[in-house]
Design an enzyme around this catalytic site. Sequence first.
Site, PDB file in Angstrom:
ATOM      1  N   ASP A  48       0.833  -1.206   0.000  1.00 39.27           N
ATOM      2  CA  ASP A  48       0.000   0.000   0.000  1.00 39.27           C
ATOM      3  C   ASP A  48       0.866   1.254   0.000  1.00 39.27           C
ATOM      4  O   ASP A  48       0.525   2.262  -0.627  1.00 39.27           O
ATOM      5  CB  ASP A  48      -0.895   0.017   1.243  1.00 39.27           C
ATOM      6  CG  ASP A  48      -2.016  -1.000   1.158  1.00 39.27           C
ATOM      7  OD1 ASP A  48      -2.545  -1.205   0.058  1.00 39.27           O
ATOM      8  OD2 ASP A  48      -2.349  -1.598   2.199  1.00 39.27           O
ATOM      9  N   ASN A 167      -6.558   5.391  10.810  1.00 42.93           N
ATOM     10  CA  ASN A 167      -7.858   5.657  11.421  1.00 42.93           C
ATOM     11  C   ASN A 167      -8.376   4.474  12.235  1.00 42.93           C
ATOM     12  O   ASN A 167      -8.896   4.626  13.335  1.00 42.93           O
ATOM     13  CB  ASN A 167      -8.856   6.018  10.308  1.00 42.93           C
ATOM     14  CG  ASN A 167     -10.297   6.025  10.776  1.00 42.93           C
ATOM     15  OD1 ASN A 167     -10.716   6.933  11.488  1.00 42.93           O
ATOM     16  ND2 ASN A 167     -11.063   5.003  10.397  1.00 42.93           N
TER      17      ASN A 167
HETATM   18  P1  NAD Z   1       3.686   1.177   5.264  1.00 41.01           P
HETATM   19  O1  NAD Z   1       3.652   1.016   3.809  1.00 41.01           O
HETATM   20  O2  NAD Z   1       4.598   0.344   6.089  1.00 41.01           O
HETATM   21  O3  NAD Z   1       2.206   1.042   5.809  1.00 41.01           O
HETATM   22  C1  NAD Z   1       1.964   0.695   7.116  1.00 41.01           C
HETATM   23  C2  NAD Z   1       0.847  -0.353   7.106  1.00 41.01           C
HETATM   24  O4  NAD Z   1      -0.377   0.305   6.817  1.00 41.01           O
HETATM   25  C3  NAD Z   1       1.018  -1.466   6.061  1.00 41.01           C
HETATM   26  O5  NAD Z   1       0.696  -2.679   6.667  1.00 41.01           O
HETATM   27  C4  NAD Z   1       0.024  -1.089   4.988  1.00 41.01           C
HETATM   28  O6  NAD Z   1      -0.479  -2.214   4.262  1.00 41.01           O
HETATM   29  C5  NAD Z   1      -1.070  -0.467   5.828  1.00 41.01           C
HETATM   30  N1  NAD Z   1      -1.941   0.427   5.067  1.00 41.01           N
HETATM   31  C6  NAD Z   1      -1.610   1.507   4.347  1.00 41.01           C
HETATM   32  N2  NAD Z   1      -2.707   2.037   3.792  1.00 41.01           N
HETATM   33  C7  NAD Z   1      -3.739   1.256   4.183  1.00 41.01           C
HETATM   34  C8  NAD Z   1      -5.133   1.295   3.956  1.00 41.01           C
HETATM   35  N3  NAD Z   1      -5.681   2.250   3.222  1.00 41.01           N
HETATM   36  N4  NAD Z   1      -5.897   0.350   4.536  1.00 41.01           N
HETATM   37  C9  NAD Z   1      -5.370  -0.624   5.307  1.00 41.01           C
HETATM   38  N5  NAD Z   1      -4.049  -0.710   5.564  1.00 41.01           N
HETATM   39  C10 NAD Z   1      -3.264   0.224   5.010  1.00 41.01           C
HETATM   40  O7  NAD Z   1       4.013   2.639   5.715  1.00 41.01           O
HETATM   41  P2  NAD Z   1       3.980   3.959   4.903  1.00 41.01           P
HETATM   42  O8  NAD Z   1       4.510   3.817   3.555  1.00 41.01           O
HETATM   43  O9  NAD Z   1       4.595   4.951   5.812  1.00 41.01           O
HETATM   44  O10 NAD Z   1       2.409   4.176   4.779  1.00 41.01           O
HETATM   45  C11 NAD Z   1       1.795   5.227   5.399  1.00 41.01           C
HETATM   46  C12 NAD Z   1       0.480   4.774   5.930  1.00 41.01           C
HETATM   47  O11 NAD Z   1       0.696   3.843   6.965  1.00 41.01           O
HETATM   48  C13 NAD Z   1      -0.225   5.941   6.552  1.00 41.01           C
HETATM   49  O12 NAD Z   1      -1.043   6.575   5.615  1.00 41.01           O
HETATM   50  C14 NAD Z   1      -0.976   5.313   7.695  1.00 41.01           C
HETATM   51  O13 NAD Z   1      -2.333   5.104   7.384  1.00 41.01           O
HETATM   52  C15 NAD Z   1      -0.337   3.961   7.911  1.00 41.01           C
HETATM   53  N6  NAD Z   1       0.182   3.937   9.271  1.00 41.01           N
HETATM   54  C16 NAD Z   1      -0.553   3.297  10.208  1.00 41.01           C
HETATM   55  C17 NAD Z   1      -0.158   3.319  11.526  1.00 41.01           C
HETATM   56  C18 NAD Z   1      -0.975   2.613  12.538  1.00 41.01           C
HETATM   57  O14 NAD Z   1      -1.945   1.951  12.145  1.00 41.01           O
HETATM   58  N7  NAD Z   1      -0.675   2.768  13.824  1.00 41.01           N
HETATM   59  C19 NAD Z   1       1.005   3.995  11.919  1.00 41.01           C
HETATM   60  C20 NAD Z   1       1.734   4.649  10.939  1.00 41.01           C
HETATM   61  C21 NAD Z   1       1.292   4.630   9.602  1.00 41.01           C
END
Ligand code: NAD
Length: 268
Positions: A48, A167
């Site tokens: 993603d 979220n």
């Molecule tokens: P990344 O690619 O390692 O993504 C982190 C995780 O979030 C992965 O497992 C990815 O599959 C999942 N993810 C991303 N978009 C998603 C979606 N729309 N629905 C379900 N899962 C999704 O890290 P990155 O490249 O820095 O991606 C940034 C995204 O990671 C941010 O937009 C944020 O939503 C997510 N994130 C989540 C958390 C958390 O859940 N605590 C923390 C930091 C970032």
Amino acid sequence: MKKLKVAVIHSHVEQSLQAADRLYQLLKQSGHEIDRDNPDIVISIGGDGTLLSAFHLYNHKLDRVRFLGVHTGHLGFYTDWRDYELEELVNSLCNDQEKSVSYPLLDVRIKYRNGKPDKHFLALNESTIKRGSRTMVADVLIKDEMFERFRGDGLSVSTPTGSTAYNKSVGGAVLHPSINAFQLAEIASLNNRVFRTLGSPIVVAQQEWVEIQLQNSTDYLVTIDQFNIQQDEIKSVEYKIAEERIHFASYRHMHFWHRVRDAFIGEV
Ligand code: NAD
């Protein structure tokens, strides 16, 4: 047979590099053109996060570009294809009928105290506001009317497709992406006899906007998907549903709730 202009954006893990090489070969063999500047289709290979990067690279061409995601790790939310399905994917490009599905994006406007011009962004997943050192205190206004004074770690504002990302981790609801709305969720709000917030996520309608007014400080951190916006004297951040939408090439359809179940629950 249809000939398309294709851009490929891939992560740098070995499996994605191999898949990208194979995809370039197949695209060449079937007469498609590699065009990073003006593509019809942007194919991301990775997870993603790779699709998010591809979105930000082409977010000024959203009316002309359709996206497509290949995943080389675990099932992603923006990635419908597996790396062993590249032949089938290229066949679908050859038989392309320009069908697409589109999803809402978040329009983010950051305003500064020091007279600096506003900054404008589009987010595919979410934008968050947090404060580095101390409790974040912010006034939340909906359609220019005071709604609540927030105290806590921060706030997350997400799109429907982003509702399963950050979220969800902060207790927000999962929204079906056909809903044209955005969601405001609290990150560890302080709630006691003195401080009070609604305490639950809210879903804001398409015609509405939310403004987060911040107290005077320079240690706020604003994120737009995977990017951090440089700390500065931010006065407020405004959120609404963007006029632009992201379009995905729709050669196959995965039921949204199947995807949610597969990603978070597994076999039942
Ligand atoms: P990344 O690619 O390692 O993504 C982190 C995780 O979030 C992965 O497992 C990815 O599959 C999942 N993810 C991303 N978009 C998603 C979606 N729309 N629905 C379900 N899962 C999704 O890290 P990155 O490249 O820095 O991606 C940034 C995204 O990671 C941010 O937009 C944020 O939503 C997510 N994130 C989540 C958390 C958390 O859940 N605590 C923390 C930091 C970032």
